[in-house]
Enzyme design. Structure first.
Site, PDB file in Angstrom:
ATOM      1  N   ASN A 141      31.812  40.564  32.469  1.00 29.72           N
ATOM      2  CA  ASN A 141      30.693  40.145  31.614  1.00 29.72           C
ATOM      3  C   ASN A 141      29.444  40.987  31.876  1.00 29.72           C
ATOM      4  O   ASN A 141      28.347  40.618  31.481  1.00 29.72           O
ATOM      5  CB  ASN A 141      30.385  38.654  31.837  1.00 29.72           C
ATOM      6  CG  ASN A 141      29.963  38.364  33.274  1.00 29.72           C
ATOM      7  OD1 ASN A 141      29.981  39.254  34.127  1.00 29.72           O
ATOM      8  ND2 ASN A 141      29.589  37.131  33.553  1.00 29.72           N
ATOM      9  N   HIS A 143      28.143  41.651  34.832  1.00 25.63           N
ATOM     10  CA  HIS A 143      27.305  41.275  35.985  1.00 25.63           C
ATOM     11  C   HIS A 143      27.314  42.378  37.045  1.00 25.63           C
ATOM     12  O   HIS A 143      28.254  43.159  37.157  1.00 25.63           O
ATOM     13  CB  HIS A 143      27.694  39.905  36.573  1.00 25.63           C
ATOM     14  CG  HIS A 143      28.988  39.831  37.286  1.00 25.63           C
ATOM     15  ND1 HIS A 143      29.653  38.632  37.505  1.00 25.63           N
ATOM     16  CD2 HIS A 143      29.783  40.773  37.870  1.00 25.63           C
ATOM     17  CE1 HIS A 143      30.755  38.848  38.185  1.00 25.63           C
ATOM     18  NE2 HIS A 143      30.860  40.129  38.417  1.00 25.63           N
TER      19      HIS A 143
HETATM   20  P1  PGA Z   1      36.507  43.659  40.649  1.00 25.77           P
HETATM   21  O1  PGA Z   1      35.144  42.853  40.499  1.00 25.77           O
HETATM   22  O2  PGA Z   1      36.180  44.883  41.461  1.00 25.77           O
HETATM   23  O3  PGA Z   1      37.448  42.748  41.385  1.00 25.77           O
HETATM   24  O4  PGA Z   1      36.961  44.018  39.273  1.00 25.77           O
HETATM   25  C1  PGA Z   1      34.013  43.494  39.986  1.00 25.77           C
HETATM   26  C2  PGA Z   1      32.846  42.555  39.833  1.00 25.77           C
HETATM   27  O5  PGA Z   1      33.037  41.375  39.477  1.00 25.77           O
HETATM   28  O6  PGA Z   1      31.717  42.995  40.045  1.00 25.77           O
END
Ligand code: PGA
Length: 246
Positions: A141, A143
């Site tokens: 999303n 973030h």
């Molecule tokens: P992920 O998480 O590396 O497990 O894809 C990224 C995030 O939520 O910032």
């Protein structure tokens, strides 16, 4: 608003991307032996951290004056839970480097005083003269850490209610279904004040959010777009995450 150029690098593989990320981290600690590094958790930076640790050990790079802070934590999840950010950072970085406690400062997920816990993090960072390098992923999303869409642009460490996307996707880190409602996180202002910001994304699942990050205007409704306002930012992605850009 002046937008600065993000140093965007597209790699043929996750391995090449991770090697470059590790190299950037190594350069920071070589150039500044007392560097303060802020580390995200998640699937994305795992290999970069392994390669960083390997290089520190094989090249006998002295990190004894460096310090490490966490980007974020699931509020209420104890550090012994293997899904916590604390557990992850000890497993992937701190234990392999045999770092003593005084070089590590993490958010207290079990705090009864959120404001004081956040203030302590901000104070630790300020006393060290700011963050030299911050490593982040990109959430689905948009973030950064737990700066969810709508976060306050001027915030330092703070607590934020998690969006449903984050609560759902976040389950992948936990061995069993875990209640996650809030995150404690470095703020967007802290992200922007870090001297270098390295954002990583890999895999085709990230292609759309990478595209939006680069193409949409800078706005708190998509916190990852702030990378375009950061004066020392790098976006390292693999070719799958870049597929909508090519
Ligand atoms: P992920 O998480 O590396 O497990 O894809 C990224 C995030 O939520 O910032």
């Amino acid at each position: 608003m002046k937008l600065l150029t993000v140093e965007l690098k597209i790699f043929n593989s996750y391995k090449n991307q991770s090697e470059a990320a590790a190299a950037l981290m190594v350069n920071v600690v070589l150039n500044k032996p007392d560097a303060l590094c802020c580390l995200a958790t998640g699937d994305t930076p795992k290999l970069a951290y392994r390669l960083f640790v390997e290089r520190i050990k094989t090249e006998k790079i002295d990190v004894s004056n460096c310090a490490f802070v966490g980007l974020d934590e699931w509020l209420g999840v104890p550090p012994k839970n293997s899904g916590s950010c604390s557990y992850y950072l000890y497993e992937h970085v701190f234990n392999p480097l045999q770092l003593p406690f005084n070089q590590i400062f993490l958010f207290d997920a079990l705090t009864e005083n959120e404001a004081s816990s956040c203030a302590k993090m901000d104070m630790f960072i300020n006393l060290r003269g700011g963050i030299d390098v911050m490593i982040t992923g990109i959430g689905m999303n948009g973030h950064i850490g737990f700066n969810e869409p709508g976060t306050d642009e001027y915030s330092h460490a703070h607590v934020m209610a998690l969006h449903n996307t984050t609560k759902t996707i976040g389950q992948k880190y936990f061995a069993t279904k875990t209640a996650i409602h809030k995150g404690i996180t470095q703020g967007l202002a802290t992200v922007m004040e870090s001297k270098k910001l390295l954002m990583l994304a890999n895999g085709k699942a990230k292609a759309q959010i990478v595209q939006k990050t680069l193409e949409e205007p800078v706005s708190v409704s998509l916190p990852s777009t702030f990378i375009k306002k950061h004066p020392g930012s790098y976006l390292f992605i693999d070719k799958e995450a870049a597929q909508n850009l090519l």
